[in-house]
Write an enzyme that holds these catalytic residues in place. Structure first.
Site, PDB file in Angstrom:
ATOM      1  N   ILE A 157       0.718  -1.301   0.035  1.00 38.15           N
ATOM      2  CA  ILE A 157       0.119   0.386  -0.002  1.00 38.15           C
ATOM      3  C   ILE A 157       1.092   1.481   0.161  1.00 38.15           C
ATOM      4  O   ILE A 157       0.724   2.251  -0.905  1.00 38.15           O
ATOM      5  CB  ILE A 157      -0.744  -0.158   1.604  1.00 38.15           C
ATOM      6  CG1 ILE A 157      -2.016  -0.803   1.069  1.00 38.15           C
ATOM      7  CG2 ILE A 157      -1.589   1.169   1.408  1.00 38.15           C
ATOM      8  CD1 ILE A 157      -3.266  -1.297   1.926  1.00 38.15           C
ATOM      9  N   ASP A 176      11.205   1.071   7.654  1.00 36.63           N
ATOM     10  CA  ASP A 176      10.753  -0.125   7.752  1.00 36.63           C
ATOM     11  C   ASP A 176      11.544  -0.749   7.232  1.00 36.63           C
ATOM     12  O   ASP A 176      12.709  -1.795   6.962  1.00 36.63           O
ATOM     13  CB  ASP A 176       9.872  -0.441   5.669  1.00 36.63           C
ATOM     14  CG  ASP A 176       8.996  -1.921   5.916  1.00 36.63           C
ATOM     15  OD1 ASP A 176       9.283  -3.007   6.853  1.00 36.63           O
ATOM     16  OD2 ASP A 176       8.271  -2.384   5.728  1.00 36.63           O
ATOM     17  N   ALA A 236      -3.669   2.145   8.853  1.00 39.56           N
ATOM     18  CA  ALA A 236      -3.583   1.478   9.269  1.00 39.56           C
ATOM     19  C   ALA A 236      -4.422   0.719  10.786  1.00 39.56           C
ATOM     20  O   ALA A 236      -5.606   0.269   9.540  1.00 39.56           O
ATOM     21  CB  ALA A 236      -2.192   1.559   9.784  1.00 39.56           C
ATOM     22  N   ARG A 237      -3.920   1.516  11.138  1.00 36.89           N
ATOM     23  CA  ARG A 237      -4.641   1.301  12.379  1.00 36.89           C
ATOM     24  C   ARG A 237      -4.453   2.063  13.498  1.00 36.89           C
ATOM     25  O   ARG A 237      -3.149   2.633  13.577  1.00 36.89           O
ATOM     26  CB  ARG A 237      -3.950  -0.560  13.217  1.00 36.89           C
ATOM     27  CG  ARG A 237      -4.547  -2.129  12.042  1.00 36.89           C
ATOM     28  CD  ARG A 237      -6.165  -1.831  12.172  1.00 36.89           C
ATOM     29  NE  ARG A 237      -6.772  -3.298  12.123  1.00 36.89           N
ATOM     30  CZ  ARG A 237      -6.838  -3.611  10.102  1.00 36.89           C
ATOM     31  NH1 ARG A 237      -6.837  -2.030   9.950  1.00 36.89           N
ATOM     32  NH2 ARG A 237      -7.453  -4.573   9.963  1.00 36.89           N
ATOM     33  N   ASP A 261      -7.926   8.132   9.279  1.00 33.51           N
ATOM     34  CA  ASP A 261      -9.616   7.160   9.253  1.00 33.51           C
ATOM     35  C   ASP A 261      -9.234   6.005   9.786  1.00 33.51           C
ATOM     36  O   ASP A 261     -10.863   5.058   9.918  1.00 33.51           O
ATOM     37  CB  ASP A 261      -8.765   6.507   7.892  1.00 33.51           C
ATOM     38  CG  ASP A 261     -10.015   5.664   7.038  1.00 33.51           C
ATOM     39  OD1 ASP A 261     -11.281   5.605   7.105  1.00 33.51           O
ATOM     40  OD2 ASP A 261     -10.189   4.231   7.376  1.00 33.51           O
ATOM     41  N   GLU A 266     -12.897   2.245  18.402  1.00 35.61           N
ATOM     42  CA  GLU A 266     -13.782   2.469  17.092  1.00 35.61           C
ATOM     43  C   GLU A 266     -14.938   1.737  17.415  1.00 35.61           C
ATOM     44  O   GLU A 266     -14.797   0.317  17.748  1.00 35.61           O
ATOM     45  CB  GLU A 266     -13.564   1.900  15.951  1.00 35.61           C
ATOM     46  CG  GLU A 266     -11.635   3.149  15.491  1.00 35.61           C
ATOM     47  CD  GLU A 266     -11.240   2.278  13.591  1.00 35.61           C
ATOM     48  OE1 GLU A 266     -11.895   1.091  13.260  1.00 35.61           O
ATOM     49  OE2 GLU A 266     -10.087   2.757  13.410  1.00 35.61           O
ATOM     50  N   HIS A 285     -13.154   4.593   9.614  1.00 34.09           N
ATOM     51  CA  HIS A 285     -12.667   3.417   8.732  1.00 34.09           C
ATOM     52  C   HIS A 285     -12.726   3.260   7.248  1.00 34.09           C
ATOM     53  O   HIS A 285     -13.555   1.432   7.219  1.00 34.09           O
ATOM     54  CB  HIS A 285     -12.293   1.853   9.946  1.00 34.09           C
ATOM     55  CG  HIS A 285     -11.651   1.689   9.855  1.00 34.09           C
ATOM     56  ND1 HIS A 285     -11.319   0.472  10.634  1.00 34.09           N
ATOM     57  CD2 HIS A 285     -10.879   0.917   8.871  1.00 34.09           C
ATOM     58  CE1 HIS A 285     -10.761   0.053  10.577  1.00 34.09           C
ATOM     59  NE2 HIS A 285     -10.183   0.170   9.183  1.00 34.09           N
TER      60      HIS A 285
END
Length: 338
Positions: A157, A176, A236-237, A261, A266, A285
């Protein structure tokens, strides 16, 4: 002969037509829809299941240890944070996900948040609808060319997002530790440490999966190093970012804004500070969603279960590779291994 039981623990879709289109092709499979929210409800519904499709219901160690016949758990989406992977591997259960169904959707959404915030689209829209017409309400706006986008995580992504911002003239760096530096260079992206990314980025977009090691990975230490008061984007989260630290950073100017998002909990609470902060954009989300992506995800999740139970193969998108040589492939109906 007993049927192979496949349970859908929970879902937000209107129906299960895509799952049925895959699994009902096999007469030996019985697809059962449940409506689980708690561990106890999952245990009751899945105790004798051979396969499980899972969205948000918790598949904790306690739940997994209660499963008598399960050979495969397939999760709707990329993340598998609802599932105790270690417990699943110990039990010989294959865990599958769908890592490639929404690459365009999520990268498009991250780009949309980036452009909406930097071009002050939300502010301008609210201003005009309130009966005003003055561009100065959007000040300051800065051009994106030559700005630096920092990507937290460099999977498929964020790689897609990197390609999409290149025509805007942006520089791209990424943090990363698992991605080869030479391969990143071939893609026109420089790999750096998370600390360096915090220092150099004008905009930071979060794409790391939620694991014990990534929870809260963007926190006070990283925000303190942000010299450019960047925009923070998260598709992502939520828990990858220390939310309390982000709120503090937004209030003290270490971070200029956030476009989120996902949130730590949530749906977001009705009294959450984000709801009253003018420098925060929120979406529910939805980054993963398009009609096409939803259909693809659901077909691939069901196919992952069929791979194990019918075709006696490891699922295409196996997550817990350490289960190999332990897992029991095939339906094994009535074998009572557990």
């Amino acid at each position: 002969m007993a049927k192979i039981k496949v349970v859908v623990t929970d879902w937000e879709f209107e129906d299960l037509r895509f799952e049925e289109s895959v699994l009902n092709a096999f007469q030996e499979i019985e697809l059962v829809g449940a409506n689980c929210r708690t561990e106890d409800e999952v245990i009751e519904a899945c105790r004798d299941a051979d396969g499980i499709l899972n969205q948000y219901a918790p598949l904790s160690k306690r739940v997994i240890e209660s499963l008598r016949n399960c050979k495969v758990i397939a999760r709707y989406g990329v993340g598998v944070n609802t599932i105790d992977l270690e417990a699943a591997s110990e039990k010989g259960i294959c865990v599958a996900n769908v890592p490639d169904y929404c690459m365009d959707e999520v990268s498009d959404h991250a780009l949309a948040l980036l452009l909406s915030w930097t071009r002050k689209v939300v502010v301008a829209n609210q201003h005009v609808k309130a009966g005003h017409w003055d561009f100065k309400i959007t000040r300051p706006i800065h051009r994106l060319r030559d700005k630096t986008l920092g990507l937290v995580g460099f999977g498929k992504i964020p790689q897609s997002l990197a390609e999409k911002v290149k025509p805007l003239g942006m520089h791209v760096i990424a943090a990363d530790p698992f991605f080869p530096a030479e391969e990143a260079r071939r893609k026109g992206v420089t790999l750096v440490s998370l600390g360096t990314l915090a220092e150099q980025s004008d905009i930071i977009s979060v794409h790391a999966p939620l694991t014990p090691s990534t929870k809260g990975m963007l926190g006070k230490e990283q925000f303190a190093r942000m010299k450019k008061s960047p925009l923070i984007i998260n598709t992502a989260r939520g828990p990858v970012i220390d939310e309390a630290a982000l709120i503090e950073a937004l209030n003290n100017g270490q971070v200029s804004g956030a476009a989120l998002d996902v949130t730590e909990v949530e749906p977001i609470g009705e009294n959450h500070p984000f709801l009253k902060m003018e420098n925060v954009i929120l979406t529910p989300h939805v980054a993963w969603y398009s009609e096409e992506a939803e259909a693809e995800m659901r077909v691939k999740v069901a196919s992952g279960v069929a791979d194990v139970l019918i075709h006696k193969e490891y699922p295409k998108y196996l997550v817990n590779h350490d289960v190999k040589n332990i897992a029991r492939l095939g339906n094994g109906v009535g074998s009572g291994r557990y």
